[in-house]
Design a protein around this motif. Structure first.
Motif, PDB file in Angstrom:
ATOM      1  N   LYS A  76      36.456 -98.037   5.909  1.00 56.00           N
ATOM      2  CA  LYS A  76      36.265 -99.489   5.843  1.00 56.00           C
ATOM      3  C   LYS A  76      35.559 -99.880   4.538  1.00 56.00           C
ATOM      4  CE  LYS A  76      37.757-100.042  10.135  1.00 56.00           C
ATOM      5  NZ  LYS A  76      39.030-100.717  10.458  1.00 56.00           N
ATOM      6  N   LEU A  77      35.869-101.084   4.072  1.00 55.87           N
ATOM      7  CA  LEU A  77      35.271-101.599   2.846  1.00 55.87           C
ATOM      8  C   LEU A  77      35.413-103.111   2.807  1.00 55.87           C
ATOM      9  CD1 LEU A  77      37.804-101.121  -0.056  1.00 55.87           C
ATOM     10  CD2 LEU A  77      38.261-100.139   2.194  1.00 55.87           C
ATOM     11  N   GLU A  78      34.921-103.717   1.737  1.00 55.80           N
ATOM     12  CA  GLU A  78      35.062-105.154   1.503  1.00 55.80           C
ATOM     13  C   GLU A  78      35.860-105.349   0.223  1.00 55.80           C
ATOM     14  OE1 GLU A  78      30.606-106.032   3.392  1.00 55.80           O
ATOM     15  OE2 GLU A  78      31.075-106.705   1.365  1.00 55.80           O
TER      16      GLU A  78
ATOM     17  N   SER B  14      40.616-102.056   5.499  1.00 54.76           N
ATOM     18  CA  SER B  14      40.712-100.642   5.843  1.00 54.76           C
ATOM     19  C   SER B  14      41.683 -99.958   4.906  1.00 54.76           C
ATOM     20  CB  SER B  14      41.213-100.460   7.287  1.00 54.76           C
ATOM     21  OG  SER B  14      40.314-101.005   8.212  1.00 54.76           O
TER      22      SER B  14
ATOM     23  N   VAL C 140      30.818-101.451   1.946  1.00 54.46           N
ATOM     24  CA  VAL C 140      30.308-102.198   3.103  1.00 54.46           C
ATOM     25  C   VAL C 140      28.905-102.712   2.797  1.00 54.46           C
ATOM     26  CG1 VAL C 140      29.412-101.861   5.441  1.00 54.46           C
ATOM     27  CG2 VAL C 140      31.720-101.054   4.850  1.00 54.46           C
TER      28      VAL C 140
ATOM     29  N   TRP D 252      28.413-105.299  10.423  1.00 54.66           N
ATOM     30  CA  TRP D 252      29.068-104.035  10.116  1.00 54.66           C
ATOM     31  C   TRP D 252      28.699-102.890  11.069  1.00 54.66           C
ATOM     32  CZ3 TRP D 252      33.320-102.822   7.966  1.00 54.66           C
ATOM     33  CH2 TRP D 252      33.847-103.550   6.906  1.00 54.66           C
TER      34      TRP D 252
ATOM     35  N   LEU E 242      31.718-101.017  12.963  1.00 56.71           N
ATOM     36  CA  LEU E 242      32.046 -99.622  12.676  1.00 56.71           C
ATOM     37  C   LEU E 242      31.961 -98.767  13.941  1.00 56.71           C
ATOM     38  CD1 LEU E 242      30.151 -99.110   9.285  1.00 56.71           C
ATOM     39  CD2 LEU E 242      32.632 -99.233   9.617  1.00 56.71           C
TER      40      LEU E 242
ATOM     41  N   GLN F 158      34.538 -95.130   9.668  1.00 49.81           N
ATOM     42  CA  GLN F 158      33.541 -94.744   8.678  1.00 49.81           C
ATOM     43  C   GLN F 158      33.583 -95.724   7.509  1.00 49.81           C
ATOM     44  OE1 GLN F 158      34.458 -91.024   6.763  1.00 49.81           O
ATOM     45  NE2 GLN F 158      32.801 -91.197   5.269  1.00 49.81           N
ATOM     46  N   ALA F 159      32.424 -96.121   7.057  1.00 48.36           N
ATOM     47  CA  ALA F 159      32.363 -96.943   5.842  1.00 48.36           C
ATOM     48  C   ALA F 159      32.652 -96.047   4.637  1.00 48.36           C
ATOM     49  CB  ALA F 159      30.985 -97.573   5.708  1.00 48.36           C
TER      50      ALA F 159
END
Length: 386
Positions: A96-98, A112, A146, A169, A173, A179-180
Motif C-alpha cells: 500500500k502507498l499514497e 495498491s 503511507v 492507515w 492495513l 503491508q505498507a
C-alpha cells in the motif's frame, strides 16, 4: 592441511573480488565515455536483449542497430528518472502507498501495487475497478509512502465507500492484511521546493497541455519536492499538471503581451477580451510569481533517427523499440519501429515514458520488438497497436 585450505580459499575470494571490481570499473568507464559518435553499437553490446520472434529467431538491440546502421540515443540525453536506475525495484504486489491520481493531479489517493514489471508498477485505486489502474516507474515523484499526506498537510482521499473522517492507515492495513510499502523505496520525502521563488497562490501564465495552442491565466495550487502544481483559474483540476520551475509550459505574468500571444482569461471572466493582469491581481488579492523564479531549460540533444525505448501510451503495459522522427524545442515525435505512422505521437523530452536502449534489459522489463512482415500476416484487421 586445514590452514592451507583456508589460505587458498581466501586467495580465491580476493581474486574474485578484484575481478568483480575490475568489471565494475570497466562498466563505469563505458558510461563516462559515451558520445553520439560511439553510441551506435556499444550501448547495445552491453545491454543486448534477446526477444523471441516467430519461429526460432531471436531479436536483440546489438544486431538490430548494426543491421539498420542506426544510432542509439546517447545515455547522457536522458534524465535520471528516464535512465538506468541505481537500485532494483523493491516494491511487491499488494503493498500500500499514497499517490497522485493522473487524471486529477491535485488528488492524493490510497493505492495498491497490482503488478510489477521490471522497474515499473501498475497501481490500483483501492475500492475502484481495475480500469482506472495506471503505470509509473518505481522512482516516480508521484508516489509517496503511507502517512505522507498526513505529514505534509495534504488531503488523502480514502478508498471508495470509506468515509473521509473514519479512514486511518493502521486500521486499514490491519483490515486488509496488507503491508505498507517501506519508506526507503520512495524517491524523496521532502515537502519544500528548495531555493524557489514560487509560493502557493501566486499567478502565472501557463500552456494548457490538453490544448497546447492556449496560454491561460493560472495559479500555483500546490508545491512538493522540487515541483509545483499548475491550476487554471476557474477550471476543474483535470487540467492541472505538476512541473518544475524550468518547465517550458509556464511563464511569468505579462509573457503573452511581450511575445504577441493571446492570453486566455479565467473561465467566466467578464469581457475576457479586456482582461487586465493589474486589475485581476488587485481583485483577487494575489501576486504574480517573480520573474526570477522561472528557470530556462537547456536545449535537448535528441536527433531524428535516434533509437530508444518508449512506452506505448495506447497500451501502457508495453514498451516498444522506437525511432525519433521529428523534434521541436522540448518534444520528440516517436514512431514504433515497423508500425504505421498513424501511431506516431509527440512526447516531452523529460517524460518518464522514454528510456535509453537497453533499459528494459537492465531492469527486467519485456520489450516489444519491431513489427515485421511475418507479424503483420497475423494482424489483419488490427486497428491499433496490440
Amino acid at each position: 592441511m586445514q590452514r592451507a585450505y583456508i589460505v587458498r580459499k581466501s586467495l580465491s575470494m580476493r581474486r574474485r573480488k578484484r575481478n568483480k571490481l575490475a568489471r565494475g570499473l570497466s562498466k563505469k568507464r563505458f558510461y563516462m565515455e559515451q558520445t553520439p559518435e560511439n553510441m551506435k553499437i556499444e550501448n547495445a553490446v552491453h545491454f543486448s536483449h534477446l526477444v523471441p520472434l516467430n519461429g526460432n529467431k531471436l531479436w536483440n538491440w546489438n544486431q538490430y542497430l548494426e543491421e539498420k546502421g542506426a544510432v542509439a540515443a546517447p545515455i547522457k540525453l536522458f534524465t535520471k528518472e528516464q535512465s538506468f536506475p541505481d537500485t532494483k525495484n523493491g516494491f511487491g504486489i499488494g503493498m500500500k502507498l499514497e499517490g497522485t491520481d493522473p487524471h486529477h493531479p491535485s488528488m492524493f489517493c490510497v493505492l495498491s501495487v497490482a503488478e510489477v514489471r521490471g522497474f515499473r508498477l501498475r497501481l490500483h485505486f483501492d475500492g475502484y475497478p481495475d480500469c482506472y489502474d495506471f503505470w509509473v516507474n518505481a522512482s516516480s515523484p508521484d508516489i509517496h509512502p503511507v502517512g505522507w499526506c498526513d505529514q505534509t498537510g495534504h488531503t488523502l482521499h480514502p478508498p471508495k465507500g470509506c468515509p473521509d473522517n473514519s479512514f486511518n492507515w493502521p486500521s486499514f492495513l490491519k483490515a486488509s492484511r496488507a503491508q505498507a510499502a517501506p519508506k526507503y523505496l520512495f524517491k524523496s520525502m521532502t515537502t519544500v521546493m528548495p531555493n524557489s521563488g514560487f509560493q502557493v497562490g501566486m499567478k502565472l501564465e501557463a500552456v494548457d497541455r490538453k490544448n497546447p495552442s492556449l496560454v491561460c491565466v493560472a495559479s500555483v495550487a500546490d508545491m512538493a519536492d522540487n515541483r509545483l502544481l499548475v491550476h487554471f483559474d476557474n477550471w476543474d483540476d483535470s487540467y492541472d499538471y505538476w512541473c518544475d520551475d524550468s518547465s517550458p509550459y509556464i511563464h511569468p505574468v505579462g509573457w503573452c503581451q511581450e511575445n504577441g500571444r493571446t492570453l486566455t482569461a479565467p473561465r467566466g471572466y467578464p469581457e475576457p477580451e479586456h482582461f487586465c493582469w493589474e486589475k485581476y491581481l488587485n481583485d483577487t488579492g494575489t501576486s504574480a510569481a517573480p520573474v526570477g523564479a522561472f528557470k530556462e531549460k537547456a536545449p535537448h540533444g535528441f536527433l531524428v533517427n535516434m533509437k530508444l525505448e518508449v512506452v506505448d501510451k495506447r497500451n501502457p503495459v508495453l514498451i516498444r523499440v522506437s525511432t525519433i522522427v521529428d523534434t521541436d524545442d522540448h518534444r520528440i515525435k516517436v514512431n514504433f519501429d515497423g508500425w504505421s505512422q498513424k501511431y506516431d505521437y509527440w512526447i516531452d523530452v523529460d517524460s518518464s515514458d522514454i528510456h535509453p536502449v537497453g533499459w528494459c534489459s537492465r531492469t527486467g522489463h519485456p520489450i516489444e520488438a519491431p513489427l515485421t512482415s511475418d507479424n503483420m500476416k497475423n494482424m489483419t484487421g488490427l486497428t491499433s497497436c496490440p
